[in-house]
Design an enzyme around this catalytic site. Structure first.
Site, PDB file in Angstrom:
ATOM      1  N   GLY A 277       0.768  -1.226   0.000  1.00 31.01           N
ATOM      2  CA  GLY A 277       0.000   0.000   0.000  1.00 31.01           C
ATOM      3  C   GLY A 277       0.800   1.277   0.000  1.00 31.01           C
ATOM      4  O   GLY A 277       0.222   2.354   0.147  1.00 31.01           O
TER       5      GLY A 277
ATOM      6  N   PRO B 261       5.181  -3.979  -0.753  1.00 34.24           N
ATOM      7  CA  PRO B 261       4.647  -3.144  -1.825  1.00 34.24           C
ATOM      8  C   PRO B 261       4.739  -3.834  -3.183  1.00 34.24           C
ATOM      9  O   PRO B 261       5.643  -4.637  -3.428  1.00 34.24           O
ATOM     10  CB  PRO B 261       5.545  -1.902  -1.782  1.00 34.24           C
ATOM     11  CG  PRO B 261       6.806  -2.370  -1.138  1.00 34.24           C
ATOM     12  CD  PRO B 261       6.411  -3.438  -0.167  1.00 34.24           C
ATOM     13  N   GLY B 262       3.798  -3.546  -4.035  1.00 36.02           N
ATOM     14  CA  GLY B 262       3.861  -3.974  -5.427  1.00 36.02           C
ATOM     15  C   GLY B 262       3.837  -2.757  -6.320  1.00 36.02           C
ATOM     16  O   GLY B 262       4.739  -2.519  -7.121  1.00 36.02           O
ATOM     17  N   ARG B 263       2.780  -1.944  -6.158  1.00 38.01           N
ATOM     18  CA  ARG B 263       2.610  -0.744  -6.965  1.00 38.01           C
ATOM     19  C   ARG B 263       3.834   0.176  -6.906  1.00 38.01           C
ATOM     20  O   ARG B 263       4.297   0.684  -7.921  1.00 38.01           O
ATOM     21  CB  ARG B 263       1.371   0.009  -6.479  1.00 38.01           C
ATOM     22  CG  ARG B 263       1.072   1.284  -7.230  1.00 38.01           C
ATOM     23  CD  ARG B 263      -0.016   2.089  -6.532  1.00 38.01           C
ATOM     24  NE  ARG B 263      -1.091   1.254  -6.046  1.00 38.01           N
ATOM     25  CZ  ARG B 263      -2.093   0.796  -6.784  1.00 38.01           C
ATOM     26  NH1 ARG B 263      -2.136   1.129  -8.056  1.00 38.01           N
ATOM     27  NH2 ARG B 263      -3.031   0.032  -6.261  1.00 38.01           N
TER      28      ARG B 263
ATOM     29  N   TYR C 122     -11.787   1.685 -12.324  1.00 36.30           N
ATOM     30  CA  TYR C 122     -12.103   2.570 -11.209  1.00 36.30           C
ATOM     31  C   TYR C 122     -11.665   4.016 -11.440  1.00 36.30           C
ATOM     32  O   TYR C 122     -11.339   4.736 -10.498  1.00 36.30           O
ATOM     33  CB  TYR C 122     -11.557   2.059  -9.876  1.00 36.30           C
ATOM     34  CG  TYR C 122     -10.203   1.397  -9.877  1.00 36.30           C
ATOM     35  CD1 TYR C 122      -9.041   2.115 -10.061  1.00 36.30           C
ATOM     36  CD2 TYR C 122     -10.096   0.027  -9.662  1.00 36.30           C
ATOM     37  CE1 TYR C 122      -7.810   1.504 -10.038  1.00 36.30           C
ATOM     38  CE2 TYR C 122      -8.870  -0.603  -9.639  1.00 36.30           C
ATOM     39  CZ  TYR C 122      -7.728   0.145  -9.821  1.00 36.30           C
ATOM     40  OH  TYR C 122      -6.501  -0.472  -9.806  1.00 36.30           O
TER      41      TYR C 122
ATOM     42  N   CYS D 189     -15.289  -2.623 -28.169  1.00 28.98           N
ATOM     43  CA  CYS D 189     -16.733  -2.478 -28.364  1.00 28.98           C
ATOM     44  C   CYS D 189     -17.420  -2.260 -27.021  1.00 28.98           C
ATOM     45  O   CYS D 189     -18.292  -3.034 -26.596  1.00 28.98           O
ATOM     46  CB  CYS D 189     -17.286  -3.720 -29.052  1.00 28.98           C
ATOM     47  SG  CYS D 189     -19.003  -3.558 -29.566  1.00 28.98           S
ATOM     48  N   GLU D 190     -16.990  -1.226 -26.298  1.00 31.79           N
ATOM     49  CA  GLU D 190     -17.539  -0.854 -24.989  1.00 31.79           C
ATOM     50  C   GLU D 190     -17.473   0.660 -24.849  1.00 31.79           C
ATOM     51  O   GLU D 190     -16.426   1.256 -25.105  1.00 31.79           O
ATOM     52  CB  GLU D 190     -16.735  -1.485 -23.843  1.00 31.79           C
ATOM     53  CG  GLU D 190     -16.767  -2.994 -23.776  1.00 31.79           C
ATOM     54  CD  GLU D 190     -18.102  -3.525 -23.272  1.00 31.79           C
ATOM     55  OE1 GLU D 190     -18.861  -2.743 -22.669  1.00 31.79           O
ATOM     56  OE2 GLU D 190     -18.362  -4.713 -23.498  1.00 31.79           O
TER      57      GLU D 190
ATOM     58  N   TYR E 230      -0.150  -3.214 -12.408  1.00 35.32           N
ATOM     59  CA  TYR E 230      -1.528  -3.566 -12.779  1.00 35.32           C
ATOM     60  C   TYR E 230      -1.871  -3.068 -14.179  1.00 35.32           C
ATOM     61  O   TYR E 230      -3.019  -2.750 -14.474  1.00 35.32           O
ATOM     62  CB  TYR E 230      -2.520  -3.033 -11.736  1.00 35.32           C
ATOM     63  CG  TYR E 230      -2.161  -3.481 -10.343  1.00 35.32           C
ATOM     64  CD1 TYR E 230      -2.361  -4.795  -9.945  1.00 35.32           C
ATOM     65  CD2 TYR E 230      -1.565  -2.607  -9.443  1.00 35.32           C
ATOM     66  CE1 TYR E 230      -1.992  -5.229  -8.695  1.00 35.32           C
ATOM     67  CE2 TYR E 230      -1.190  -3.024  -8.175  1.00 35.32           C
ATOM     68  CZ  TYR E 230      -1.400  -4.343  -7.805  1.00 35.32           C
ATOM     69  OH  TYR E 230      -1.020  -4.761  -6.567  1.00 35.32           O
TER      70      TYR E 230
END
Length: 433
Positions: free
Chosen positions: A236, A278-280, A326, A352-353, A388
């Site tokens: 985080g 941590p990753g992000r 998000y 197609c969205e 991500y």
């Protein structure tokens, strides 16, 4: 390819370089900077590199082998969340076994090959649901376990990343831990690691507040766990996605972690290893998604809303889903047109969205971005896409995953090629079962 700049900022300023890469591998593609990844590793090592502290890499952020190799080379351990992540970490050279637990498996269920990977390679399991203890016993596991606890509080940087509290699916509710201890004793599993992850929070200053609160929680809990050797505070660490956004005070955070490790050890009456994962923060700034402008078109204001100018690009949420999922912000640059006049533009993809839009706000509404007007064929860099981004790729619309290019020491290398239809169809079959 050779004779390239070292860092990502410098590379994106070299339009000839980016165009040459695009000609070789097509667009969209991910461009990674080894120098930036190493810079972030260095920052985390200063934060959690003292005796009694250990940093893990939350590899779900990006499991590219080159990034895993960098983590291993710098003594960063691994937090894996699937059987295949465990196997990828092992393939990258991380040690198996639980003494020390270099690879930690953290999940709320065992899916696919997770249990076989844990049993075969003696991986340390960190369980988030009571049933997992029974599952381990039935599978023949013998050894220590960790427990991920929901402490009753916590929040991610957005509501879709809710990591603690009554609405979070993650971890075992703190009031049920007495039963967990009894269940673990019944099966002969010593609990040697206590874990919680409560997230960053929407404001950058909340991280240190949350860490202090979490440490207070573990100070009350650890006397009940005489075999515990480590406490894991989760990940985080916030990454500033917006230019000019405040950054976490890493020096103060390091002081908080050092004091916390000492307090936990004193409370337990023995050395306690304090972990973060941590990753992000490791990966976010290390890559940009490079996409090509395919054309522009406009709508006019009417009773349903204001008109917009759309910049249509060849990357979509199959390549980078965070804005569509998000409303996350990613800084954008029209390469070669910095400093020119700007206008409000909506950058949208080919899928197609109607939600395939990169310029959105936290309420998932279109939010035009001030950008120089591009022309068809121009390249746009979508920054801070290392975490991500590629990891959450999909094959929606039967589109192959974009290639990845690694920039290191004046050289670029293709580290994953673009997927073809044969790749997508390889697992398809028509067999009687």
């Amino acid at each position: 390819m050779t004779s390239t700049p070292e860092g990502l900022d410098q590379a994106l300023q070299d339009l000839d370089l980016v165009r040459k890469i695009a000609q070789r591998v097509g667009t969209p593609f991910y461009l990674y900077s080894a120098a930036e990844i190493r810079r972030r590793i260095g920052e985390i090592k200063k934060l959690a590199g003292a005796p009694g502290l250990q940093a893990r890499y939350g590899m779900k952020a990006c499991s590219a082998p080159r990034i895993l190799q960098e983590m291993k080379a710098h003594g960063i351990w691994i937090d894996a969340v699937s059987g295949n992540e465990v196997l990828r970490a092992l393939k990258a050279g991380f040690a198996a076994g639980s003494e020390p637990p270099v690879i930690l498996f953290t999940a709320d269920v065992f899916r696919d090959n997770a249990l076989p990977a844990i049993i075969e390679h003696r991986i340390f399991p960190n369980i988030g649901t009571p049933q997992m203890i029974t599952d381990l016993a039935q599978a023949g596991y013998r050894g220590p376990i960790g427990v991920r606890i929901n402490p009753g509080f916590g929040h991610g940087h957005v509501k879709e990343c809710d990591t603690g509290g009554p609405s979070s699916k993650h971890g075992i509710w703190f009031e049920e831990m007495d039963e967990i201890r009894r269940l673990a004793r019944r099966h002969g599993f010593p609990i040697t690691l206590l874990h919680a992850h409560i997230g960053t929070g929407p404001e950058i200053a909340e991280f240190q507040t949350n860490i202090r609160r979490l440490v207070e929680f573990f100070l009350e809990l650890i006397p009940d766990y005489p075999e515990a050797a480590a406490v894991n505070l989760g990940g985080g660490i916030p990454h500033p996605y917006r230019p000019g956004a405040p950054r976490l005070d890493l020096e103060e955070c390091a002081r908080v972690l050092h004091r916390s490790q000492a307090s936990l050890s004193e409370r337990a009456g023995r050395p306690i290893r304090l972990e973060i994962e941590p990753g992000r923060y490791f990966a976010a700034s290390g890559a940009a998604l490079i996409t090509r402008v395919c054309g522009l078109k406009s709508t006019r204001t009417n009773a349903k809303g204001p008109g917009q100018t759309f910049v249509l690009v060849d990357a979509g949420f199959c390549d980078l889903v965070r804005p569509a999922m998000y409303g996350s912000y990613h800084h954008m640059e029209v390469l070669g047109k910095g400093g020119g006049p700007e206008e409000p533009l909506v950058v949208a993809g080919p899928l197609c969205e109607s939600g395939d839009v990169f310029t959105r706000d936290a309420a998932d509404l279109i939010l035009p971005r001030p950008l120089p007007r591009p022309a068809a064929g121009d390249l746009i860099a979508i920054r801070d896409a290392g975490a991500y981004g590629e990891a959450m790729h999909s094959n929606y619309n039967s589109i192959g995953r974009a290639p990845q290019v690694w920039l290191d020491g004046g050289r670029t290398r293709l580290i994953s090629r673009r997927e073809t239809l044969d790749d997508l169809a390889r697992s398809e079959c028509d067999e009687e079962i």
